[in-house]
Design a protein around this motif. Sequence first.
Motif, mmCIF file in Angstrom:
data_model
loop_
_atom_site.group_PDB
_atom_site.id
_atom_site.type_symbol
_atom_site.label_atom_id
_atom_site.label_comp_id
_atom_site.label_asym_id
_atom_site.label_seq_id
_atom_site.Cartn_x
_atom_site.Cartn_y
_atom_site.Cartn_z
ATOM 1 N N GLU A 153 0.823 -1.203 0.000
ATOM 2 C CA GLU A 153 0.000 0.000 0.000
ATOM 3 C C GLU A 153 0.861 1.258 0.000
ATOM 4 O OE1 GLU A 153 -3.401 2.506 0.182
ATOM 5 O OE2 GLU A 153 -3.014 0.461 -0.535
ATOM 6 N N ILE A 154 1.911 1.273 0.803
ATOM 7 C CA ILE A 154 2.800 2.431 0.833
ATOM 8 C C ILE A 154 3.515 2.593 -0.507
ATOM 9 C CG2 ILE A 154 4.957 3.305 1.827
ATOM 10 C CD1 ILE A 154 3.985 2.342 4.528
ATOM 11 N N ARG A 155 3.989 1.500 -1.095
ATOM 12 C CA ARG A 155 4.666 1.588 -2.396
ATOM 13 C C ARG A 155 3.714 2.085 -3.479
ATOM 14 N NH1 ARG A 155 7.569 -3.173 -0.547
ATOM 15 N NH2 ARG A 155 5.946 -4.522 -1.414
ATOM 16 N N ARG A 156 2.466 1.622 -3.454
ATOM 17 C CA ARG A 156 1.495 2.075 -4.445
ATOM 18 C C ARG A 156 1.251 3.581 -4.306
ATOM 19 N NH1 ARG A 156 -3.387 3.674 -4.618
ATOM 20 N NH2 ARG A 156 -3.733 3.300 -2.391
ATOM 21 N N HIS A 157 1.060 4.026 -3.079
ATOM 22 C CA HIS A 157 0.843 5.457 -2.825
ATOM 23 C C HIS A 157 2.051 6.276 -3.278
ATOM 24 C CE1 HIS A 157 0.494 9.124 -0.264
ATOM 25 N NE2 HIS A 157 -0.785 8.983 -0.534
ATOM 26 N N TYR A 158 3.241 5.759 -3.028
ATOM 27 C CA TYR A 158 4.463 6.464 -3.420
ATOM 28 C C TYR A 158 4.593 6.537 -4.940
ATOM 29 C CZ TYR A 158 9.480 7.599 -3.537
ATOM 30 O OH TYR A 158 10.695 8.181 -3.781
ATOM 31 N N GLN A 159 4.325 5.438 -5.624
ATOM 32 C CA GLN A 159 4.423 5.453 -7.081
ATOM 33 C C GLN A 159 3.452 6.456 -7.681
ATOM 34 O OE1 GLN A 159 6.637 4.088 -8.860
ATOM 35 N NE2 GLN A 159 7.370 2.181 -7.940
ATOM 36 N N GLU A 160 2.262 6.553 -7.109
ATOM 37 C CA GLU A 160 1.298 7.550 -7.584
ATOM 38 C C GLU A 160 1.850 8.958 -7.388
ATOM 39 O OE1 GLU A 160 -2.270 6.771 -5.439
ATOM 40 O OE2 GLU A 160 -2.825 5.027 -6.653
ATOM 41 N N ALA A 161 2.484 9.200 -6.249
ATOM 42 C CA ALA A 161 3.048 10.526 -5.981
ATOM 43 C C ALA A 161 4.186 10.846 -6.943
ATOM 44 C CB ALA A 161 3.536 10.600 -4.538
ATOM 45 N N LEU A 162 4.994 9.847 -7.289
ATOM 46 C CA LEU A 162 6.099 10.079 -8.227
ATOM 47 C C LEU A 162 5.588 10.531 -9.590
ATOM 48 C CD1 LEU A 162 8.539 7.128 -7.404
ATOM 49 C CD2 LEU A 162 8.933 9.571 -6.997
ATOM 50 N N GLY B 49 1.818 10.749 24.158
ATOM 51 C CA GLY B 49 0.555 11.227 23.619
ATOM 52 C C GLY B 49 0.302 10.730 22.208
ATOM 53 N N ALA B 50 1.339 10.749 21.388
ATOM 54 C CA ALA B 50 1.185 10.288 20.007
ATOM 55 C C ALA B 50 0.852 8.807 19.959
ATOM 56 C CB ALA B 50 2.461 10.577 19.225
ATOM 57 N N LEU B 51 1.497 8.008 20.813
ATOM 58 C CA LEU B 51 1.211 6.573 20.833
ATOM 59 C C LEU B 51 -0.216 6.301 21.289
ATOM 60 C CD1 LEU B 51 4.547 5.176 22.288
ATOM 61 C CD2 LEU B 51 3.721 4.963 19.950
ATOM 62 N N LEU B 52 -0.703 7.057 22.273
ATOM 63 C CA LEU B 52 -2.077 6.878 22.730
ATOM 64 C C LEU B 52 -3.079 7.230 21.629
ATOM 65 C CD1 LEU B 52 -1.866 8.269 26.371
ATOM 66 C CD2 LEU B 52 -2.219 5.889 25.690
ATOM 67 N N LEU B 53 -2.812 8.294 20.895
ATOM 68 C CA LEU B 53 -3.713 8.695 19.826
ATOM 69 C C LEU B 53 -3.806 7.634 18.744
ATOM 70 C CD1 LEU B 53 -2.842 12.479 19.418
ATOM 71 C CD2 LEU B 53 -5.011 11.520 20.190
ATOM 72 N N ARG B 54 -2.723 6.892 18.529
ATOM 73 C CA ARG B 54 -2.717 5.866 17.489
ATOM 74 C C ARG B 54 -3.672 4.720 17.818
ATOM 75 N NH1 ARG B 54 3.330 4.390 15.788
ATOM 76 N NH2 ARG B 54 2.146 3.008 14.424
ATOM 77 N N SER C 22 -2.001 12.276 15.608
ATOM 78 C CA SER C 22 -0.585 12.037 15.891
ATOM 79 C C SER C 22 0.288 12.751 14.870
ATOM 80 C CB SER C 22 -0.276 10.535 15.858
ATOM 81 O OG SER C 22 -0.880 9.863 16.930
ATOM 82 N N ALA C 23 -0.120 12.682 13.604
ATOM 83 C CA ALA C 23 0.641 13.352 12.545
ATOM 84 C C ALA C 23 0.684 14.855 12.783
ATOM 85 C CB ALA C 23 0.028 13.042 11.184
ATOM 86 N N ARG C 24 -0.449 15.438 13.217
ATOM 87 C CA ARG C 24 -0.462 16.873 13.523
ATOM 88 C C ARG C 24 0.469 17.191 14.688
ATOM 89 N NH1 ARG C 24 -6.125 16.544 12.388
ATOM 90 N NH2 ARG C 24 -6.626 16.380 14.600
ATOM 91 N N VAL D 220 1.323 11.069 5.993
ATOM 92 C CA VAL D 220 2.044 10.656 7.202
ATOM 93 C C VAL D 220 1.248 9.590 7.953
ATOM 94 C CG1 VAL D 220 2.888 11.419 9.455
ATOM 95 C CG2 VAL D 220 3.290 12.835 7.433
ATOM 96 N N ALA D 221 -0.071 9.803 8.077
ATOM 97 C CA ALA D 221 -0.913 8.835 8.782
ATOM 98 C C ALA D 221 -0.900 7.486 8.073
ATOM 99 C CB ALA D 221 -2.335 9.377 8.896
ATOM 100 N N LEU D 222 -0.992 7.491 6.746
ATOM 101 C CA LEU D 222 -0.945 6.240 5.986
ATOM 102 C C LEU D 222 0.377 5.519 6.206
ATOM 103 C CD1 LEU D 222 -1.978 4.263 3.775
ATOM 104 C CD2 LEU D 222 -0.870 5.772 2.105
ATOM 105 N N THR D 223 1.457 6.262 6.141
ATOM 106 C CA THR D 223 2.774 5.642 6.300
ATOM 107 C C THR D 223 2.900 4.967 7.655
ATOM 108 O OG1 THR D 223 3.838 7.206 4.799
ATOM 109 C CG2 THR D 223 5.253 6.082 6.404
#
Length: 279
Positions: free
Chosen positions: A13-22, A164-169, A179-181, A198-201
């Motif tokens: 999923e991350i690779r697909r999203h990255y290829q689209e961004a490229l 805090g970030a770990l709890l939000l996840r 968490s990303a914010r 960032v959230a997807l990653t």
Amino acid sequence: MSTIYKSEAGASEIRRHYQEALHTWPVPAEHVRIPTREGETFVVVSGPEDAPPLLLLHGSGTNTTTWLADIASWARHFRTYAVDVIGEPGLSAPSRPSLVSDAHALWLDDLLDGLGITSASIVGTSLGGWLALDYATRRPERVSRLALLCPGGLGRQKNGWLVGALLLRLFGPGGLRRSARTVTGLDTPEARPVLDSVALTFAHFKPRTERVPLFSGSTLGRLTMPVLVIAGSRDVLFDSAGTARRVRQCMPHARVNLLPEAGHAILGQTDSVLAFLRE
């Protein structure tokens, strides 16, 4: 399955999203893969072939999409080499050698040699800023200028944001966005695509857990090339006031710009970085 991802499906999923961004890269580009001792390294190359070389090193948890807003401007004046850092969610090898060794400098040696580059200016952000500093202190003859955005290795690394970030996840996609914010310091409608990415990653990616080593004053004092450091006063990852203080103490020839409203993700510095690089 690579150990830097939580699952093969997540990695895909991350690779697909990255290829689209490229595909949205705003200027003509060549995709090259350079063999190194740490494995293959993916690089997006843009700009005139006879222009001065500019190496771009992104931070942890991201890839060359870091530079989408900058590349059209910088590639008019430089031959840009946007590198997917090893061990991060790009298309380079998943290798993560220790930051306390010289392994990353040797990796960059292989990369520059493979690209046919003797020396270059470097722009680095966060972990990429640390990598740029590490390389410049070890190979000063190969670095002509350094532009560093919220770099690691100068100010103290903070831990308070992590709980805090770990709890939000735990609260699914919405928690991941919050968490990303928290981590990036971005909280505007325009930043939504960045936060979603960032959230997807981090839904699928295992970030580095090794602390970023601090450079000693004597090590930083060896740097004689022009240096620009830009940091955000609201950075939750690094002590930006400490960063600015150590730059002024250890690299009096360097310029430091502390942005009062910025967090860890620093946007909108395309022109100021370009002006520095072209001096």
